[in-house]
Design an enzyme around this catalytic site. Structure first.
Site, short mmCIF file in Angstrom:
data_model
loop_
_atom_site.label_atom_id
_atom_site.label_comp_id
_atom_site.label_asym_id
_atom_site.label_seq_id
_atom_site.Cartn_x
_atom_site.Cartn_y
_atom_site.Cartn_z
N GLY A 14 71.96 56.89 -59.77
CA GLY A 14 71.59 57.80 -61.04
C GLY A 14 71.91 57.40 -62.37
CG ASN A 16 66.86 54.87 -64.61
OD1 ASN A 16 66.35 54.40 -65.81
ND2 ASN A 16 66.88 53.95 -63.79
CE LYS A 67 55.52 61.62 -47.68
NZ LYS A 67 56.35 60.79 -47.89
CG MET A 92 65.92 55.23 -52.53
SD MET A 92 65.37 53.81 -53.65
CE MET A 92 65.04 52.48 -52.23
NE ARG A 93 63.74 61.07 -48.18
CZ ARG A 93 63.71 60.94 -46.81
NH1 ARG A 93 62.58 61.00 -46.14
NH2 ARG A 93 64.62 60.81 -46.22
CG LEU A 94 54.91 56.29 -50.38
CD1 LEU A 94 55.13 55.49 -51.41
CD2 LEU A 94 54.11 55.88 -49.15
CG ASN A 109 58.79 55.71 -59.58
OD1 ASN A 109 60.17 55.91 -59.36
ND2 ASN A 109 58.31 54.47 -58.90
CG HIS A 111 58.81 49.32 -59.75
ND1 HIS A 111 59.26 49.53 -58.32
CD2 HIS A 111 58.38 48.09 -59.71
CE1 HIS A 111 59.21 48.39 -57.61
NE2 HIS A 111 58.49 47.47 -58.51
C1 GRF Z 1 66.24 51.56 -60.66
O1 GRF Z 1 66.30 49.99 -60.83
C2 GRF Z 1 64.77 52.05 -60.75
O2 GRF Z 1 64.07 51.19 -61.46
C3 GRF Z 1 64.45 52.03 -59.20
O3 GRF Z 1 65.61 52.29 -58.60
C4 GRF Z 1 66.85 52.09 -59.32
C5 GRF Z 1 67.57 53.49 -59.66
O4 GRF Z 1 68.82 53.16 -60.23
N1 GRF Z 1 63.32 52.90 -58.84
P1 GRF Z 1 69.60 54.47 -60.64
O5 GRF Z 1 70.11 55.39 -59.52
O6 GRF Z 1 68.87 55.23 -61.67
O7 GRF Z 1 70.87 53.89 -61.28
#
Ligand code: GRF
Length: 206
Positions: A14, A16, A67, A92-94, A109, A111
């Site tokens: 977490g 981000n 789902k 971590m899910r689509l 999102n 990436h």
């Molecule tokens: C980040 O690298 C993001 O780009 C990817 O998953 C990671 C998440 O990191 N989608 P955090 O949980 O925000 O530290």
């Protein structure tokens, strides 16, 4: 201006999420994190939310028939907290139809690569192994594909000969923490305009 209510979906540490919370608290973006939802009971993201006094909800995917049912439960939590924008932050899910239909063009999102290069898992490792000189990160709207939605913002970082997956990931992460809040700011201001798969940024004129 009323604060945009953001719902964050996260599966892991977490950072981000934290960057988004901090930007909101510092008044850099007219938004607030209304709720954090995780598919992992032990996600550090949930702890971070609790520490900030933000509702933190674990929705166990194993508790549902499929789902669709799981996503409906997530949607219910998001709606109950009045989420207007959904931000995936290490989720971590689509994302499937149920979530997408509930928040059309309202799911973002981040990436850790310059899409469309290196989608999916381990974007940093893929970049290193491919041998690119530059990589970076991408904030995009979410569609039914894996990291395929319209691109909102990107940031570029160099790749050095001495890099490991960890050093490259750290350099990219710094940029993630900068452009994710910025993308939310643009969304909150009504400055993002979607035409086909192109996102136009028109600050000042809505
Ligand atoms: C980040 O690298 C993001 O780009 C990817 O998953 C990671 C998440 O990191 N989608 P955090 O949980 O925000 O530290």
């Amino acid at each position: 201006m009323a604060l945009l209510r953001v719902g964050v979906l996260a599966s892991g540490r977490g950072t981000n999420l934290q960057a988004i919370i901090d930007a909101c608290k510092e008044g850099k973006i007219p938004a607030e994190v209304a709720v954090v939802v995780s598919d992992k009971a032990g996600a550090q993201a949930l702890e971070r939310a609790r520490k900030e006094g933000i509702p933190a909800v674990f929705v166990d995917p194993r508790g549902f028939a499929g789902k669709e049912e799981y996503e409906q439960a997530v949607v219910d939590v998001l709606k109950r907290h009045g989420a207007e924008l959904v931000c995936l932050a290490g989720y971590m899910r689509l994302v499937g139809k149920t979530l997408l239909d509930s928040f059309p063009n309202r799911i973002m999102n981040i990436h850790p690569a310059l899409l469309p290069a290196f989608p999916g898992l381990h974007g940093q490792r893929q970049a290193l192994e491919y041998g690119v000189r530059y990589s970076g990160c991408t904030v995009h709207f979410v569609d039914e594909g894996c990291d395929t939605g319209p691109i909102i913002l990107q940031a570029v970082v160099p790749v050095f000969d001495t890099d490991t997956e960890e050093t490259l990931a750290a350099r990219i992460l710094e940029q993630e923490h900068r452009i994710y809040p910025e993308a939310i700011r643009l969304f909150a201001g009504g400055y993002l305009h979607l035409e086909g798969r192109r996102v136009f940024i028109r600050e000042g004129k809505k």
